[in-house]
Design a protein around this motif. Structure first.
Motif, short mmCIF file in Angstrom:
data_model
loop_
_atom_site.label_atom_id
_atom_site.label_comp_id
_atom_site.label_asym_id
_atom_site.label_seq_id
_atom_site.Cartn_x
_atom_site.Cartn_y
_atom_site.Cartn_z
N ASN A 62 0.82 -1.21 0.00
CA ASN A 62 0.00 0.00 0.00
C ASN A 62 0.86 1.26 0.00
O ASN A 62 0.52 2.25 -0.64
CB ASN A 62 -0.94 0.01 1.20
N CYS A 63 1.96 1.22 0.72
CA CYS A 63 2.86 2.37 0.77
C CYS A 63 3.52 2.61 -0.59
O CYS A 63 3.62 3.75 -1.04
CB CYS A 63 3.92 2.15 1.84
N ARG A 64 3.93 1.55 -1.25
CA ARG A 64 4.53 1.68 -2.57
C ARG A 64 3.53 2.28 -3.55
O ARG A 64 3.85 3.16 -4.35
CB ARG A 64 5.02 0.32 -3.07
N TYR A 65 2.28 1.82 -3.47
CA TYR A 65 1.24 2.36 -4.34
C TYR A 65 0.99 3.83 -4.04
O TYR A 65 0.87 4.65 -4.94
CB TYR A 65 -0.06 1.56 -4.17
N LYS A 66 0.92 4.17 -2.76
CA LYS A 66 0.65 5.56 -2.37
C LYS A 66 1.79 6.48 -2.77
O LYS A 66 1.55 7.63 -3.17
CB LYS A 66 0.41 5.63 -0.86
N LEU A 67 3.04 6.03 -2.68
CA LEU A 67 4.17 6.86 -3.06
C LEU A 67 4.27 7.03 -4.58
O LEU A 67 4.78 8.05 -5.05
CB LEU A 67 5.47 6.28 -2.51
N ASN A 68 3.79 6.08 -5.35
CA ASN A 68 3.80 6.20 -6.80
C ASN A 68 2.57 6.91 -7.33
O ASN A 68 2.46 7.14 -8.52
CB ASN A 68 3.90 4.82 -7.47
N MET A 69 1.66 7.28 -6.45
CA MET A 69 0.41 7.90 -6.86
C MET A 69 0.57 9.25 -7.55
O MET A 69 -0.27 9.61 -8.36
CB MET A 69 -0.52 8.03 -5.67
N PRO A 70 1.63 10.05 -7.29
CA PRO A 70 1.75 11.32 -8.02
C PRO A 70 1.83 11.13 -9.52
O PRO A 70 1.56 12.06 -10.27
CB PRO A 70 3.03 11.94 -7.49
N TYR A 71 2.20 9.95 -9.98
CA TYR A 71 2.30 9.71 -11.40
C TYR A 71 0.95 9.35 -12.02
O TYR A 71 0.84 9.20 -13.22
CB TYR A 71 3.32 8.61 -11.69
N LEU A 72 -0.06 9.17 -11.17
CA LEU A 72 -1.40 8.87 -11.66
C LEU A 72 -2.26 10.13 -11.55
O LEU A 72 -2.09 10.93 -10.64
CB LEU A 72 -2.04 7.76 -10.82
N ILE A 73 -3.17 10.28 -12.45
CA ILE A 73 -4.08 11.43 -12.39
C ILE A 73 -5.37 10.96 -11.75
O ILE A 73 -6.06 10.08 -12.28
CB ILE A 73 -4.35 12.00 -13.80
N GLY A 74 -5.70 11.54 -10.61
CA GLY A 74 -6.93 11.18 -9.93
C GLY A 74 -8.11 11.95 -10.49
O GLY A 74 -7.97 13.01 -11.10
N ALA A 75 -9.28 11.41 -10.30
CA ALA A 75 -10.49 12.05 -10.82
C ALA A 75 -10.76 13.38 -10.13
O ALA A 75 -11.39 14.27 -10.71
CB ALA A 75 -11.68 11.12 -10.65
N ASP A 76 -10.29 13.54 -8.92
CA ASP A 76 -10.51 14.81 -8.22
C ASP A 76 -9.58 15.92 -8.72
O ASP A 76 -9.81 17.08 -8.42
CB ASP A 76 -10.35 14.62 -6.71
N MET A 77 -8.57 15.57 -9.49
CA MET A 77 -7.64 16.56 -10.00
C MET A 77 -8.04 17.09 -11.38
O MET A 77 -7.51 18.08 -11.84
CB MET A 77 -6.23 15.97 -10.10
N VAL A 78 -8.96 16.42 -12.05
CA VAL A 78 -9.37 16.80 -13.39
C VAL A 78 -10.50 17.81 -13.28
O VAL A 78 -11.50 17.57 -12.61
CB VAL A 78 -9.84 15.57 -14.20
N LYS A 79 -10.32 18.95 -13.93
CA LYS A 79 -11.35 19.98 -13.92
C LYS A 79 -12.10 19.93 -15.24
O LYS A 79 -11.52 19.96 -16.31
CB LYS A 79 -10.73 21.35 -13.71
N VAL A 80 -13.42 19.87 -15.14
CA VAL A 80 -14.26 19.79 -16.32
C VAL A 80 -15.17 21.01 -16.32
O VAL A 80 -15.80 21.33 -15.31
CB VAL A 80 -15.11 18.50 -16.30
N GLU A 81 -15.21 21.67 -17.44
CA GLU A 81 -16.10 22.81 -17.56
C GLU A 81 -17.51 22.31 -17.83
O GLU A 81 -17.71 21.20 -18.30
CB GLU A 81 -15.63 23.71 -18.70
N ASN A 82 -18.48 23.15 -17.53
CA ASN A 82 -19.86 22.77 -17.77
C ASN A 82 -20.09 22.57 -19.26
O ASN A 82 -19.75 23.41 -20.07
CB ASN A 82 -20.81 23.84 -17.25
N GLN A 83 -20.67 21.46 -19.59
CA GLN A 83 -20.94 21.12 -20.97
C GLN A 83 -22.36 20.58 -21.06
O GLN A 83 -22.88 20.03 -20.11
CB GLN A 83 -19.99 20.04 -21.48
N GLN A 84 -22.94 20.75 -22.20
CA GLN A 84 -24.22 20.13 -22.44
C GLN A 84 -23.95 18.83 -23.17
O GLN A 84 -23.32 18.80 -24.22
CB GLN A 84 -25.12 21.03 -23.29
N PHE A 85 -24.42 17.77 -22.56
CA PHE A 85 -24.20 16.46 -23.17
C PHE A 85 -25.42 16.08 -23.98
O PHE A 85 -26.54 16.09 -23.51
CB PHE A 85 -23.94 15.40 -22.10
N GLY A 86 -25.17 15.77 -25.19
CA GLY A 86 -26.22 15.31 -26.07
C GLY A 86 -25.73 14.11 -26.84
O GLY A 86 -24.61 13.64 -26.64
#
Length: 98
Positions: A62-86
């Motif tokens: 778990n520690c190895r995974y947590k320390l390598n986590m900066p190389y992964l993009i988490g969903a909370d780090m992605v900013k999405v602008e308001n869009q209309q989905f159709g």
């Protein structure tokens, strides 16, 4: 003051999480090994050692995974602008959107 954190603070928080998680896993392995030793294996010591070893391995993994986590993009780090989905705006997986 900026809202971003120093890299040293992030590393310290990650290591604190790792140590706490590893201690919990080792304690769980110790308790589980002790229970198995007392109830099933006539007070042999190997279930306790095995439980502590499994807890240590899980904590390290778990520690190895947590320390390598900066190389992964988490969903909370992605900013999405308001869009209309159709129907026309949704792209299919594996196809170019252009």
């Amino acid at each position: 003051m900026s809202s971003s954190k120093n890299s040293e603070d992030l590393l310290a928080n990650t290591i604190d999480f790792c140590v706490a998680d590893a201690l919990i896993k080792i304690g769980g392995g110790l308790i589980t090994g002790t229970l198995f030793s007392v109830l099933l294996f006539k007070r042999k010591s190997w279930p306790v050692v095995f439980g502590v070893g499994v807890g240590t391995g899980m904590g390290m993994s778990n520690c190895r995974y947590k320390l390598n986590m900066p190389y992964l993009i988490g969903a909370d780090m992605v900013k999405v602008e308001n869009q209309q989905f159709g129907r026309n705006n949704v792209s299919q997986i594996g196809k170019d959107s252009s």
